[in-house]
Design a protein around this motif. Structure first.
Motif, mmCIF file in Angstrom:
data_model
loop_
_atom_site.group_PDB
_atom_site.id
_atom_site.type_symbol
_atom_site.label_atom_id
_atom_site.label_comp_id
_atom_site.label_asym_id
_atom_site.label_seq_id
_atom_site.Cartn_x
_atom_site.Cartn_y
_atom_site.Cartn_z
ATOM 1 N N PHE A 56 0.825 -1.306 -0.010
ATOM 2 C CA PHE A 56 0.006 -0.010 0.174
ATOM 3 C C PHE A 56 0.770 1.257 -0.123
ATOM 4 C CE2 PHE A 56 -2.257 3.503 2.101
ATOM 5 C CZ PHE A 56 -3.351 3.450 1.266
ATOM 6 N N THR A 57 0.697 2.155 -0.848
ATOM 7 C CA THR A 57 1.206 3.586 -0.894
ATOM 8 C C THR A 57 0.285 4.472 -0.714
ATOM 9 O OG1 THR A 57 2.693 2.640 -2.518
ATOM 10 C CG2 THR A 57 2.793 4.851 -2.102
ATOM 11 N N PHE A 58 0.352 5.500 0.082
ATOM 12 C CA PHE A 58 -0.508 6.639 0.133
ATOM 13 C C PHE A 58 0.017 7.801 -0.550
ATOM 14 C CE2 PHE A 58 -2.097 10.542 2.268
ATOM 15 C CZ PHE A 58 -3.218 10.563 1.613
ATOM 16 N N VAL A 59 -0.423 8.578 -1.606
ATOM 17 C CA VAL A 59 -0.159 9.868 -1.953
ATOM 18 C C VAL A 59 -1.245 10.711 -1.940
ATOM 19 C CG1 VAL A 59 0.884 11.056 -4.216
ATOM 20 C CG2 VAL A 59 1.207 8.639 -3.979
ATOM 21 N N ARG A 60 -0.762 12.039 -1.074
ATOM 22 C CA ARG A 60 -1.722 13.057 -0.874
ATOM 23 C C ARG A 60 -1.776 13.922 -2.146
ATOM 24 N NH1 ARG A 60 -3.126 16.247 4.544
ATOM 25 N NH2 ARG A 60 -4.547 17.596 3.712
ATOM 26 N N ALA A 61 -2.893 13.960 -2.810
ATOM 27 C CA ALA A 61 -3.051 15.071 -3.993
ATOM 28 C C ALA A 61 -4.319 14.963 -4.225
ATOM 29 C CB ALA A 61 -2.181 14.129 -5.252
ATOM 30 N N ASP A 62 -4.786 16.353 -5.012
ATOM 31 C CA ASP A 62 -5.776 16.598 -5.329
ATOM 32 C C ASP A 62 -5.925 16.339 -6.775
ATOM 33 O OD1 ASP A 62 -8.247 17.941 -6.254
ATOM 34 O OD2 ASP A 62 -8.252 19.499 -4.537
ATOM 35 N N ILE A 63 -6.893 15.778 -7.467
ATOM 36 C CA ILE A 63 -6.942 15.450 -8.683
ATOM 37 C C ILE A 63 -7.244 16.525 -9.405
ATOM 38 C CG2 ILE A 63 -7.129 12.850 -8.662
ATOM 39 C CD1 ILE A 63 -10.144 13.144 -9.091
ATOM 40 N N VAL A 64 -7.954 17.688 -8.987
ATOM 41 C CA VAL A 64 -8.215 18.849 -9.848
ATOM 42 C C VAL A 64 -6.706 19.475 -10.301
ATOM 43 C CG1 VAL A 64 -8.557 21.313 -9.562
ATOM 44 C CG2 VAL A 64 -10.175 19.348 -8.772
ATOM 45 N N HIS A 98 -15.086 23.712 -6.970
ATOM 46 C CA HIS A 98 -14.364 22.551 -6.597
ATOM 47 C C HIS A 98 -14.750 21.203 -7.132
ATOM 48 C CE1 HIS A 98 -11.502 19.605 -4.442
ATOM 49 N NE2 HIS A 98 -10.829 20.284 -4.962
ATOM 50 N N THR A 99 -15.913 20.987 -6.623
ATOM 51 C CA THR A 99 -16.952 19.578 -6.906
ATOM 52 C C THR A 99 -16.737 19.449 -8.491
ATOM 53 O OG1 THR A 99 -18.031 19.971 -4.972
ATOM 54 C CG2 THR A 99 -18.929 18.372 -6.550
ATOM 55 N N MET A 100 -17.301 20.677 -9.197
ATOM 56 C CA MET A 100 -17.425 20.277 -10.608
ATOM 57 C C MET A 100 -15.920 19.814 -11.044
ATOM 58 S SD MET A 100 -19.133 20.357 -13.340
ATOM 59 C CE MET A 100 -20.608 21.151 -13.013
ATOM 60 N N LEU A 101 -14.915 20.696 -10.655
ATOM 61 C CA LEU A 101 -13.543 20.470 -11.237
ATOM 62 C C LEU A 101 -13.157 19.096 -10.912
ATOM 63 C CD1 LEU A 101 -12.177 24.010 -10.863
ATOM 64 C CD2 LEU A 101 -12.981 23.085 -13.031
ATOM 65 N N THR A 102 -13.389 18.628 -9.808
ATOM 66 C CA THR A 102 -13.004 17.290 -9.352
ATOM 67 C C THR A 102 -13.628 16.329 -10.295
ATOM 68 O OG1 THR A 102 -12.943 18.003 -7.164
ATOM 69 C CG2 THR A 102 -12.884 15.671 -7.320
ATOM 70 N N SER A 103 -14.861 16.254 -10.688
ATOM 71 C CA SER A 103 -15.478 15.336 -11.464
ATOM 72 C C SER A 103 -14.982 15.544 -12.935
ATOM 73 C CB SER A 103 -16.729 15.476 -11.450
ATOM 74 O OG SER A 103 -17.553 14.863 -10.748
ATOM 75 N N VAL A 104 -14.780 16.764 -13.388
ATOM 76 C CA VAL A 104 -14.486 16.955 -14.904
ATOM 77 C C VAL A 104 -12.961 16.830 -14.843
ATOM 78 C CG1 VAL A 104 -14.798 18.254 -16.836
ATOM 79 C CG2 VAL A 104 -16.840 18.048 -15.317
ATOM 80 N N VAL B 104 -16.512 23.473 -19.565
ATOM 81 C CA VAL B 104 -16.122 23.648 -18.031
ATOM 82 C C VAL B 104 -15.068 24.188 -17.685
ATOM 83 C CG1 VAL B 104 -16.073 22.026 -15.879
ATOM 84 C CG2 VAL B 104 -17.662 21.289 -17.838
ATOM 85 N N VAL B 105 -13.887 24.081 -18.011
ATOM 86 C CA VAL B 105 -12.589 24.920 -17.515
ATOM 87 C C VAL B 105 -12.627 26.045 -18.037
ATOM 88 C CG1 VAL B 105 -10.202 24.774 -17.585
ATOM 89 C CG2 VAL B 105 -11.177 22.652 -17.340
ATOM 90 N N GLY B 106 -12.785 26.346 -19.273
ATOM 91 C CA GLY B 106 -13.137 27.737 -20.232
ATOM 92 C C GLY B 106 -14.006 28.531 -19.265
ATOM 93 N N THR B 107 -15.112 28.089 -19.063
ATOM 94 C CA THR B 107 -16.085 28.781 -18.363
ATOM 95 C C THR B 107 -15.876 29.066 -16.870
ATOM 96 O OG1 THR B 107 -17.904 27.911 -19.499
ATOM 97 C CG2 THR B 107 -18.642 28.820 -17.473
ATOM 98 N N ASP B 108 -15.272 28.235 -16.153
ATOM 99 C CA ASP B 108 -14.543 28.527 -14.841
ATOM 100 C C ASP B 108 -13.462 29.329 -14.884
ATOM 101 O OD1 ASP B 108 -14.405 28.029 -12.068
ATOM 102 O OD2 ASP B 108 -12.371 27.014 -12.750
ATOM 103 N N ARG B 109 -12.544 29.623 -15.955
ATOM 104 C CA ARG B 109 -11.549 30.564 -16.057
ATOM 105 C C ARG B 109 -12.359 31.993 -16.312
ATOM 106 N NH1 ARG B 109 -6.793 27.878 -15.982
ATOM 107 N NH2 ARG B 109 -6.713 25.953 -17.119
ATOM 108 N N LEU B 110 -13.213 31.953 -16.855
ATOM 109 C CA LEU B 110 -13.795 33.357 -17.434
ATOM 110 C C LEU B 110 -14.791 33.778 -16.264
ATOM 111 C CD1 LEU B 110 -14.829 32.775 -21.322
ATOM 112 C CD2 LEU B 110 -12.802 34.162 -20.226
ATOM 113 N N LEU B 111 -15.499 32.933 -15.373
ATOM 114 C CA LEU B 111 -15.967 33.235 -13.931
ATOM 115 C C LEU B 111 -15.188 33.914 -13.087
ATOM 116 C CD1 LEU B 111 -18.693 30.227 -13.847
ATOM 117 C CD2 LEU B 111 -19.211 32.637 -13.995
#
Lengths: 347, 347
Positions: A56-64, A98-104, B104-111
């Motif tokens: 097991f390896t843990f890497v702290r990172a935000d996928i955004v 942040h929720t939207m960017l996490t998903s996309v 998504v990203v483009g709209t976020d940057r402009l927002l």
């Protein structure tokens, strides 16, 4: 399910509720696990049962953010599970951008990593893609009834967009993808404050607090015990998918919130007062998965009935609430008891 | 519409079909215009009528990437129109990942740029958020019937996600937003090869080629002439919005594709052979905006009937197809004739 050959699996959101159980089950099957988590909504204590494991390896990172070198320099990852996203309404609405960017953006980064590694990719989508459904139970081809301008849209539309991206990668041959639509799931390792109905009711009952019910409690949900969910996710990942379709995973036993409350009160012996609050905006009235597709393709259906799963969950929260926090986390041994589905999956 | 005080307006996608007309109309009203465009799908020639203007600046940039210094260092932008995205199915499906990130990203940057500048932000969303609608005509509170796993989802779900982000910024007080849902729009400056039905039919008729009709041609669309659309967008931007709701902009006159074809054949005098091809996946059967909200809030409705708009469009494409490319672009004078709505908007 037959045991698959050993993989190097990346689990984004692996410190979260379902993610931590998934990491555990993958380790139990002999796989190497890289857990990527921002610890935004995860309980850090979820990592305690995992971090001692040699695979097991843990890497702290935000996928955004751009993925860390520890991940991008690898070319040997063969399975990528994306469970990374705040998932309860209070959590995902706290920072909707942040929720939207996490998903996309997050899903895009992991899809690119899958492409680079030739890895199989599994997105955990959600029953929220059905919104407040007019069709009941929900089949995978139901297109949903989602308000794309409302306060839940950051999550619902984020996941719909992530599904769109995943299937585009698949259509273009860029990655081999699976999409699970997860319905309400519960069990040990949930966050007591995550704002979901089971953790709310159980923790309020155990604490002797007033119990809050939104609306009249006639809205329904279907609750899947976490070991069943993990079993379903792993079967889906290892399955051969005949076409580009998502797969519902959830327990089709449907309860009203008032029925759930009765069961919680019976199991905890609580005599709490019940307070009704207004229904949140866009709260779905009914939720029940049609799981025929999962049954046919994966030979999967949930094994743990609500009464049993709730007993295990109440025991977990009771330890959380009544013991010191260092001792409260369900131990590995307790989780084995709590996760018969996972051990079946490991056969 | 009363002339608003002079603004510095950023128009993302300002070299595109609708964007170029919008830039022109804003300049005509005395505003300063910064046009941001990647020129991915824009006709560069669209810039010719704009670049000589002393209040016009062109910045080549893709809003998927970090915004250029020329834009981010400013604090005096007061209006941001986001029209940036490939918008016809062949174009947006050519690179679905980029299409999704643009929305998504483009709209976020402009927002975020709007937040930083205290600027008002207008997103051009689309009737595609209604998918293949079961409700007819489409009102703004209709939640749509979109297949989030199909080949159109990169655009449809991208725009739904962009709407979600815009309204989240508004709910949090981070930006003052407007969302227009644009229905089919046509007129001069369209790309002959953009794959949309009016450019397809007119160009095929004018060239004497076989005319391709998808399906039996009984599917309907509603066609808004571009000057009407630009008028609607500018009115929406300058309006006081009472609540967080999108606004349909489009022409409610509904035609079957076969009716459109008859009009095109009548205006061009073409005797082309008609070839029927299969309907694309998820192609909507019907489209007609309910524009009562725009009428009430903006005092807006389209002024140019299809016959008149089609005559202007045929004249534009005829010049495009029959003259040298340097001379073919509709001149500023021709555009004034072609854009009575825009000149009304400038009163």
């Amino acid at each position: 399910m037959r045991k698959s050959k050993s993989h190097i699996a990346l689990v984004a959101g692996g410190a979260g509720f379902i993610g931590s159980h998934l990491c555990r089950a993958l380790l139990d099957q002999g796989h190497e696990v890289i857990c990527l988590d921002s610890l935004q909504t995860a309980r850090e204590v979820n990592l305690d049962m995992l971090e001692g494991h040699r695979n097991f390896t843990f890497v702290r990172a935000d996928i955004v953010d751009p993925l860390p070198d520890a991940v991008t320099r690898r070319r040997d990852i063969s399975r990528i599970y994306n469970l990374a996203c705040a998932a309860s309404p209070p959590q995902y609405q706290a920072d909707p951008e942040h929720t939207m960017l996490t998903s996309v953006v997050g899903t895009d980064r992991l899809l690119r990593l899958a492409e680079q590694n030739g890895a199989r990719f599994l997105l955990t989508s959600t029953s929220e893609v059905y919104g407040d459904p007019e069709a009941h139970p929900q089949q995978e081809d139901y297109r949903g009834w989602v308000n794309c301008t409302g306060p839940r849209a950051c999550y619902d539309e984020g996941k719909r967009a992530a599904e769109a991206m995943a299937f585009d990668f698949a259509r273009l041959g860029r990655a081999d993808v699976r999409v699970a639509r997860i319905f309400n799931t519960y069990g040990p390792n949930m966050h007591p404050d995550d704002g979901r109905v089971i953790s709310n009711l159980v923790c309020q009952a155990l604490s002797g607090e007033d119990i809050t019910i939104y609306g009249d409690g006639s809205q329904t949900r279907s609750f899947c015990y976490v070991s069943d969910m993990v079993d379903g996710l792993m079967r889906l990942m290892e399955s051969d998918m005949p076409d580009l379709q998502p797969v519902n995973l959830g327990n089709p036993d449907e309860y009203t919130i008032m029925e759930l409350l009765e069961e919680v009160l019976a199991q905890t012996g609580a005599a709490s007062r019940v307070i009704h609050l207004p229904l949140p905006v866009d709260d779905p009235r009914r939720r029940r998965p049609d799981i025929r597709r999962a049954q046919t393709l994966l030979g999967w259906k949930p094994k743990i009935p609500l009464q049993q799963g709730l007993a295990l969950t109440c025991a977990f929260f009771a330890k959380e609430l009544y013991a010191g926090s260092a001792e409260t986390f369900a131990s590995q041994a307790a989780l084995s008891v709590a996760a018969p589905g996972a051990s079946i999956a490991a056969e």
